[in-house]
Structures are given as structure tokens and as C-alpha cells.
Design a protein around this motif. Structure first.
Motif, short mmCIF file in Angstrom:
data_model
loop_
_atom_site.label_atom_id
_atom_site.label_comp_id
_atom_site.label_asym_id
_atom_site.label_seq_id
_atom_site.Cartn_x
_atom_site.Cartn_y
_atom_site.Cartn_z
N MET A 117 0.69 -1.29 -0.05
CA MET A 117 -0.51 -0.17 -0.15
C MET A 117 1.18 1.71 -0.02
SD MET A 117 -2.64 1.27 2.70
CE MET A 117 -4.12 2.73 2.51
N VAL A 118 0.65 1.88 -1.35
CA VAL A 118 1.28 3.85 -0.93
C VAL A 118 0.50 4.15 -0.25
CG1 VAL A 118 2.23 5.81 -2.19
CG2 VAL A 118 2.65 2.84 -2.84
N LEU A 119 0.63 4.98 0.53
CA LEU A 119 -0.07 5.78 1.49
C LEU A 119 0.77 7.40 1.51
CD1 LEU A 119 -2.57 6.91 3.16
CD2 LEU A 119 -1.74 5.70 4.93
N LEU A 120 0.13 8.29 0.86
CA LEU A 120 0.92 10.01 0.65
C LEU A 120 0.14 10.75 1.58
CD1 LEU A 120 1.53 10.05 -3.14
CD2 LEU A 120 3.05 8.96 -1.45
N LYS A 142 5.96 -6.16 -10.15
CA LYS A 142 5.38 -6.90 -10.24
C LYS A 142 3.70 -7.19 -9.28
CE LYS A 142 8.47 -7.98 -13.48
NZ LYS A 142 7.90 -7.43 -14.77
N GLY A 143 3.95 -6.77 -8.15
CA GLY A 143 3.00 -7.39 -7.61
C GLY A 143 1.57 -6.51 -7.13
N LYS A 144 0.66 -6.65 -6.62
CA LYS A 144 -0.18 -5.93 -6.07
C LYS A 144 -0.50 -4.15 -5.79
CE LYS A 144 -5.62 -6.60 -6.24
NZ LYS A 144 -6.71 -7.75 -6.20
N VAL A 145 -0.29 -3.46 -6.04
CA VAL A 145 -0.54 -2.07 -5.20
C VAL A 145 -1.64 -1.70 -5.19
CG1 VAL A 145 0.79 -0.37 -5.20
CG2 VAL A 145 1.68 -2.64 -6.22
N ASN A 180 -5.03 -3.01 6.68
CA ASN A 180 -4.63 -4.37 7.40
C ASN A 180 -4.92 -5.37 6.15
OD1 ASN A 180 -5.48 -4.57 10.11
ND2 ASN A 180 -7.48 -2.98 10.15
N GLU A 181 -5.19 -5.01 4.93
CA GLU A 181 -5.30 -5.74 3.81
C GLU A 181 -3.63 -5.74 3.36
OE1 GLU A 181 -8.91 -5.14 1.85
OE2 GLU A 181 -10.37 -6.50 2.65
N SER A 182 -3.03 -5.38 3.80
CA SER A 182 -1.93 -4.63 2.76
C SER A 182 -0.78 -5.81 3.41
CB SER A 182 -1.70 -3.29 2.25
OG SER A 182 -2.33 -2.21 2.41
N ALA A 183 0.55 -6.15 2.54
CA ALA A 183 1.42 -6.95 3.52
C ALA A 183 2.79 -5.67 4.00
CB ALA A 183 1.76 -7.96 2.83
N LEU A 184 2.28 -4.62 3.24
CA LEU A 184 3.37 -3.73 3.62
C LEU A 184 3.34 -2.04 3.17
CD1 LEU A 184 6.60 -2.82 3.98
CD2 LEU A 184 6.89 -3.32 1.56
N VAL A 185 3.21 -0.89 4.10
CA VAL A 185 2.67 0.43 3.92
C VAL A 185 3.98 0.95 3.50
CG1 VAL A 185 1.38 1.99 4.95
CG2 VAL A 185 1.11 -0.27 5.02
N VAL A 186 4.22 1.69 2.26
CA VAL A 186 5.05 2.60 2.24
C VAL A 186 5.07 4.35 2.17
CG1 VAL A 186 6.62 4.09 0.13
CG2 VAL A 186 6.73 0.76 0.37
N SER A 187 4.73 5.04 3.51
CA SER A 187 4.44 6.02 3.90
C SER A 187 5.63 6.76 4.09
CB SER A 187 3.40 5.95 5.10
OG SER A 187 3.95 5.05 5.63
N ARG A 188 4.82 8.07 4.14
CA ARG A 188 5.57 9.06 4.71
C ARG A 188 6.01 8.54 6.60
NH1 ARG A 188 8.68 12.40 1.50
NH2 ARG A 188 6.80 13.77 0.37
#
Length: 266
Positions: A117-120, A142-145, A180-188
Motif C-alpha cells: 500500500m502506498v499512502l501519500l 510485479k505485485g498488487k498495489v 489491514n489488507e496490505s502486507a507492506l505500507v510505504v508512507s511518510r
């Protein structure tokens, strides 16, 4: 800033008189205070990082905090904490109570629907600059984002772009579900985001907002402690996500608070 504090004090006085208020808990609102009532200030910023002027911003903030009867810090007491020197700086003659990380979210044990999950969030132009960079990088992934742009418009407007499910923004309930449904979160690496991810026991990758000393400090500290990898906005590449699996991830460390004792002030 002083104008805002004055306006808050005036509004608080009106509310106290009209609603028969017995006490005040101020969530980092500098003017939400009244000398005739027990007042609590909530903040993780006992030290305010501002580069070369940290000593001054910290002194000014602590001067305001000392008007209150107590200061509640939303973090754990002890070495296993989220805020580091921000929330664990000694203040003389000021009762400090640690109330554990706070979050609007609740953890759900659900299967991962999304790999990332990308959370800006955050101020422009840095939000847009990071969006442009991450959009380009994740189109190679390659994965689902699920990609939340952090732009509030007339509607949340979702669309597909390659392997990305893109949203302008999400409501609190939608965010809770998606994280909750994301394996990894990319964020500030803002402190509220860190507390939310800790509450949901998430693995993350942090990209602090350039020039925001607090975010840069928090990201670097959590990386050095082995919790979450991080890098600067310019350095990020999609290959860096591979390091996330070697880090512990975030958690609230099962911190318990005695709320009867905490609210004994009132």
C-alpha cells in the motif's frame, strides 16, 4: 500563532461557561487551557526538532506545556518506544504520563489482498514530487498495489493503472480496511502514521518529507533499531522494498494504561 492561541482561549472560556466543564484535555492545542480547571496537554513533542533552532522551539513549546497540570505522551515508557528523544526528554517540575500509542484504527487478522500500500500525505510540492516518483517506480512492480494519493477532491475517484488500484483519498474506515489488507505500507514517517501502523502491527517502508526534521529523525531511528527500513525521497528505488522482510515491523508492544488512575486528575 499567538492570534490562534488567543482565539482558542476565548472560545474555551465560552464553552466552560455554557457547558459546565470540569476539566480539559488538549490534543496539542496551545490555547485550549483555563487556569481555573485541571488541564492536560497531549503531545509527543517534549522536544521540537527544528534544525539549528531546536533549542528555541523546544524551550517555547515546553513553556506552554508547563501551564497545564499534566502532560500525556502518546508513547510507551521505556526503551521500546516510538518517539525516541522527542517524547522522552526530561521536563523539570512537570508531571509526564505515558499513555501508549494512540490510533483510530483496530487490527483485523485478514489475508493480505495487496502486496504493497502506498499512502501519500503532507505538504506540496513534496507530496506531488513523491507521487510522481512512486507512480513511476511501482509500475515496474510485479505485485498488487493500492495507491492512495492523499488528495482531497469532490469524490475519492478510483481507477486502475497497470497493477495499481489508485484512489484520491480514503475515509477512516476505508483506510483501516486497506492497511489491514496490505502486507507492506510505504508512507511518510509522521508520528500519527507511525502510531497507526504500530497499532495494526504492520511492516512498512518510510520516506520522510525532505526538510521535516522530525520525520527524518523518526525514520532514521526506527531504521537503526531494526523496525522499519527507510531512505530519502531522491534515493528510493523499487528494489529497496526487498529489505523490508529483514526488519521487525511496528507494534504497540502491548502497552497497558490504568485509565482510572490517569483520569484521577479530574
Amino acid at each position: 500563532m499567538m492570534k490562534a492561541i488567543k482565539a482558542e482561549k476565548k472560545m474555551v472560556a465560552t464553552i466552560i461557561e455554557s457547558h459546565n466543564i470540569n476539566g480539559i484535555i488538549s490534543d496539542n492545542r496551545l490555547g485550549v487551557y483555563n487556569k481555573n480547571l485541571p488541564c492536560v496537554f497531549i503531545t509527543h513533542q517534549l522536544q521540537v526538532l527544528s534544525g539549528n533552532t531546536t533549542w528555541l522551539s523546544t524551550k517555547l513549546h515546553q513553556k506552554i506545556i508547563k501551564r497545564f497540570q499534566e502532560c500525556w505522551v502518546p508513547d510507551n515508557l521505556g526503551d521500546a518506544n516510538l518517539s525516541g528523544k522527542l517524547g522522552h526528554t526530561h521536563m523539570y517540575e512537570m508531571p509526564i504520563k505515558f499513555i501508549g500509542p494512540l490510533s483510530r484504527f483496530t487490527k483485523s487478522d485478514v489475508p493480505a489482498t495487496y502486496d504493497v500500500m502506498v499512502l501519500l500525505s503532507g505538504p506540496e510540492p513534496q507530496r506531488s514530487l513523491l507521487e510522481e516518483k512512486l507512480m513511476s517506480e511501482f509500475l515496474k512492480f510485479k505485485g498488487k498495489v493500492i495507491f492512495v494519493r492523499g488528495v482531497v477532491e469532490n469524490d475519492c475517484h478510483s481507477y486502475k493503472k497497470g497493477n495499481l488500484s489508485v484512489y484520491n483519498y480514503m475515509t477512516s474506515s476505508q483506510l483501516e480496511t486497506a492497511i489491514n489488507e496490505s502486507a507492506l505500507v510505504v508512507s511518510r514517517s509522521g508520528y500519527t502514521t507511525i502510531m497507526d501502523l504500530a497499532k495494526l502491527n504492520k511492516k512498512a517502508f518510510f520516506i520522510p518529507t525532505p526538510g521535516q526534521f522530525e520525520q527524518e529523525y523518526l525514520a532514521k531511528r526506527l531504521t537503526n533499531l531494526g523496525y522499519v527500513p527507510s531512505c530519502t525521497q531522491d534515493e528510493f528505488t523499487i528494489e529497496m522494498l526487498e529489505t523490508a522482510s529483514t526488519y521487525k515491523g511496528l507494534s504497540v508492544m502491548d502497552y497497558e494504561v490504568n485509565y482510572n488512575k490517569l483520569f484521577g486528575l479530574f
